[in-house]
Write a protein that holds these residues in place. Sequence first.
Motif, PDB file in Angstrom:
ATOM      1  N   LEU A   1     -25.689  82.849  75.345  1.00  0.00           N
ATOM      2  CA  LEU A   1     -25.370  81.629  74.602  1.00  0.00           C
ATOM      3  C   LEU A   1     -26.637  80.842  74.323  1.00  0.00           C
TER       4      LEU A   1
ATOM      5  N   ILE B   1     -27.940  77.220  73.041  1.00  0.00           N
ATOM      6  CA  ILE B   1     -27.600  75.833  72.745  1.00  0.00           C
ATOM      7  C   ILE B   1     -28.737  75.281  71.891  1.00  0.00           C
TER       8      ILE B   1
ATOM      9  N   THR C   1     -28.261  79.958  77.922  1.00  0.00           N
ATOM     10  CA  THR C   1     -27.494  79.672  79.119  1.00  0.00           C
ATOM     11  C   THR C   1     -26.553  80.829  79.383  1.00  0.00           C
TER      12      THR C   1
ATOM     13  N   GLN D   1     -20.205  81.188  79.441  1.00  0.00           N
ATOM     14  CA  GLN D   1     -19.241  80.293  80.086  1.00  0.00           C
ATOM     15  C   GLN D   1     -18.438  79.567  79.016  1.00  0.00           C
TER      16      GLN D   1
ATOM     17  N   TYR E   1     -17.087  76.714  76.588  1.00  0.00           N
ATOM     18  CA  TYR E   1     -17.788  75.656  75.865  1.00  0.00           C
ATOM     19  C   TYR E   1     -16.867  75.056  74.809  1.00  0.00           C
TER      20      TYR E   1
ATOM     21  N   ARG F   1     -22.982  73.516  70.737  1.00  0.00           N
ATOM     22  CA  ARG F   1     -21.983  73.742  71.786  1.00  0.00           C
ATOM     23  C   ARG F   1     -22.171  72.703  72.888  1.00  0.00           C
ATOM     24  N   ILE F   2     -21.053  72.337  73.503  1.00  0.00           N
ATOM     25  CA  ILE F   2     -21.093  71.520  74.711  1.00  0.00           C
ATOM     26  C   ILE F   2     -20.552  72.378  75.838  1.00  0.00           C
ATOM     27  N   ILE F   3     -21.426  72.747  76.762  1.00  0.00           N
ATOM     28  CA  ILE F   3     -20.970  73.483  77.933  1.00  0.00           C
ATOM     29  C   ILE F   3     -20.862  72.509  79.094  1.00  0.00           C
TER      30      ILE F   3
ATOM     31  N   LEU G   1     -15.935  69.569  80.524  1.00  0.00           N
ATOM     32  CA  LEU G   1     -15.357  70.050  79.265  1.00  0.00           C
ATOM     33  C   LEU G   1     -14.196  69.175  78.823  1.00  0.00           C
TER      34      LEU G   1
ATOM     35  N   LYS H   1     -24.379  66.055  75.691  1.00  0.00           N
ATOM     36  CA  LYS H   1     -24.529  66.466  77.080  1.00  0.00           C
ATOM     37  C   LYS H   1     -26.007  66.361  77.428  1.00  0.00           C
TER      38      LYS H   1
ATOM     39  N   TYR I   1     -28.406  67.937  78.803  1.00  0.00           N
ATOM     40  CA  TYR I   1     -28.920  69.200  79.315  1.00  0.00           C
ATOM     41  C   TYR I   1     -30.301  68.999  79.925  1.00  0.00           C
TER      42      TYR I   1
END
Length: 893
Positions: free
Chosen positions: A572, A574, A752, A755, A757, A767-769, A776, A793, A795
């Motif tokens: 993934l 981001i 990342t 997972q 998202y 994306r927001i993981i 979430l 987010k 990060y």
Amino acid sequence: MALHPGFPNDPHTVLDPSIRWFPADEAMRETSMDKLMPPLVAALRQKVKDFRDGGYVGATDTSRSLLNWWFNTPHLIPQTDGNMTEFQYFFAQRESLETIIYLYDVVGVNDKFDLMRFDSSGAVSANMFDETWRRFVVKMATGAGKTKVLSLALAWSFYHKLYEPDSRLARNFLVIAPNIIVLDRIYKDFQGLRLFFDDPVIPDNGFDGRNWRDDFQLTLHVQDEVRITHPTGNIFLTNIHRVYGGEDIPASPEDDNSMDYFLGTRPTGATTDSQVDLGMIVRDIDELMVLNDEAHHIHDSRLAWFKSIEDIHNRLLQKGSALSLQVDVTATPKHNNGAIFVQTVADYPLVEAISQNVVKHPVLPDAASRAKLSERQSAKYTEKHADYIDLGVIEWRKAYAEHEKVGKKAILFIMTDDTRNCDDVADYLEGNYADLKGAVLVIHTKANGEISESTSGKAKEELEKLRKQANEIDDAASPYKAIVSVLMLKEGWDVRNVTTIVGLRAYTSKSNILPEQTLGRGLRKMYPGGIEEYVSVVGTDAFMEFVESIQAEGVELERQAMGQGTKPKTPLVIEVEKDNEKKDIDALDIEIPVMTPRSYREYKSLGDLDITAFAHQRVPYRTFSEEQQREIVFKDITTGAITHTTILDTAGIADYRSVLGYFAQTVMKELRLISGYDILYGKIKAFVQSELFDCEVDLDSANTLRNLSELSATKTLIENFKKAINALTVKDKGDAEIRDTIKLRQTRPFVTKEQGYLVPKKSVFNRIIGDSHLELIFASFLESCSDVVAYGKNYLAVHFKIDYVNAEGNISNYYPDFLVKLPDKRTVIVETKGLEDSDVPLKMERLKQWCEDINRVQADVTYDFVYVDQESFEKYSPKSFSELVENFTQYKV
């Protein structure tokens, strides 16, 4: 042949032998597991587990100290951002060293007959061992860190010989590489003994009463550059060809067949190069250990490689000595007929390495994708295989685009059947794909994977250039994006960025190539940590059938749709969606001021430490017997577990300075102090002498040292010094100012792990993981709030952090979870939490203070914060963000 359902994903987890992979159905585990593995491994795994669980009983003091240092002592490594991260060896590396040490120290293995005691198959006989000296083979998947195992084994042998009076190990080492590429890689790690100090190979001075770092005196000699100045303390790093003696010395850059020098195969004919006769070296030394990297080459007693090592051993025997130990590491310790080397004592198979994300996951086209491919009727090689080449380029391009976002370059690898077709494919790639024009590196190899120069006739200078280009292809500065070869370089070519392999030839057992070797060069990971990575493998039916035979080793090959219109199989990524026309990046961007830290450490205050003001409970001073005094046991102050022991010498003479030095280093390391050792050592010395116990003590007494090993004394000393030093040296400036700003839109892309998202509309990110399910859910809530303009987010790649003093009094960094932009020029910083820990009130107090500082020095944007605990959020379900801020659970600080 699936992995045990309880097999862990973390490669650092200690693995119980009962859940290890073996080549049969789970139902056969109880009855047949030990008979289906390398014959010595099953019994040894259980013995080594007992050895480990028992605290390494039976090992020498030196071995036990090193094992505890490597595997039971936390190691914090400084990062470029000023933070610290914990370093741990993989369990596969740990088990390898534990097994070697168990066999040498506890079992006392001298020869093949001692090893045969661990045979679980009942099929091992003495004639299966060619060597007459002590030899252990370690089987580890490509990319699992074999060179680190060699470095640990080397250090262990050195210290064992130095510190143990009866040791038969060595302080001279012959490190053998199968070819010049592997030698380059090992030299890069060993140069300046860098690997031994960058990794925690060498214990700190004072650990268990030894001056480890001061005593580690070694000189590295590479190839012909040998200058022996001492009878001990030498590492001879050499290509396997330099080990040959007499008429068998081959492979020089000056040879007619100089391509063999590049990747090494035994040539015929003379050489004019002046070679180092290692036999001469052996005549000057009395002790030697052999370490082989990629050691599946050295398996046949008929080969000059084996004969050369045998000759070295025999020469040592003539002097009343012997080869102390030979350690071989390889991913494929197998004979040409597929039988595994009987000397294999440890095994970390590829299936386990893939499961634990130590290496990439091979991905193949699904049935529908493969059905679209066919070999065309054409005499021209590239026309015949155009479907496979084109699919490989498509898959590589998709991966290239994704990895490019984070500054990585994906590499395409294509394997052909002969050098003429190799050139044809290279011309096809450069002529049909603009992005590969001038970006294809061609390496000619023989059918077995060894470099051949028969069709190219390259001179030495060209070969050195080729070697450099192959080694540096991962670098962004390298112009190459693809490699075409008769076969992927068999070993040592440790390029990490291969994302796509295209195979246009079939292999048979006669070629001495295994599917693990074919895939091996594409398995090394591009990114650190547990991120899942993939290598796409496409090719002709014959090639795919060969690759799929790896399933016999337990590897479950993933299949997915490939070609135009399919998603790339990459980690993934981001990133900020700057090219998304549906997003107004200016409106969605959030700007956060960066404040100067309020907390700092005033190192010069350390001299003001008052050891009489600790207000601690004094520790009772006990009287131990003479036998008890000889064993000093140190325990972890939090768990009470034994971390290491020191056995005093038979004379009972102990040096308290080493023990006090160990305490001083421990305190400094835990507080991240970079100076002040001398001051701290003096304070600890005075504290132990007069304040720690319920009476004055004699530091030279063995009984005092034994008292210092008690958990109550250790904990009292370390915890009170940490508390007092923090109270004395951690200061609050009382003010802060803006020194910079962070904009979310400037966040660099990052990868990342796979997972869950959310694809946001109100964030600059694609994306927001979430680090938790709550995050979430909260992100989804923010998407639904009409009074939220934008959010993001926080990060780690955003780099927004706030310094604070944690519950232990240390200066630490706090990363809030979300940044929320409201319509009225307000930005709210949100912390979400499932379960509250002792640091939460301190973080919230600091966050409140941070907001006050920001609002005091600027008025453009008002900053606020809110604390969202999961229980209240799920219970009250706020309908808007303003309701959350005004009526929810803003933290009481």
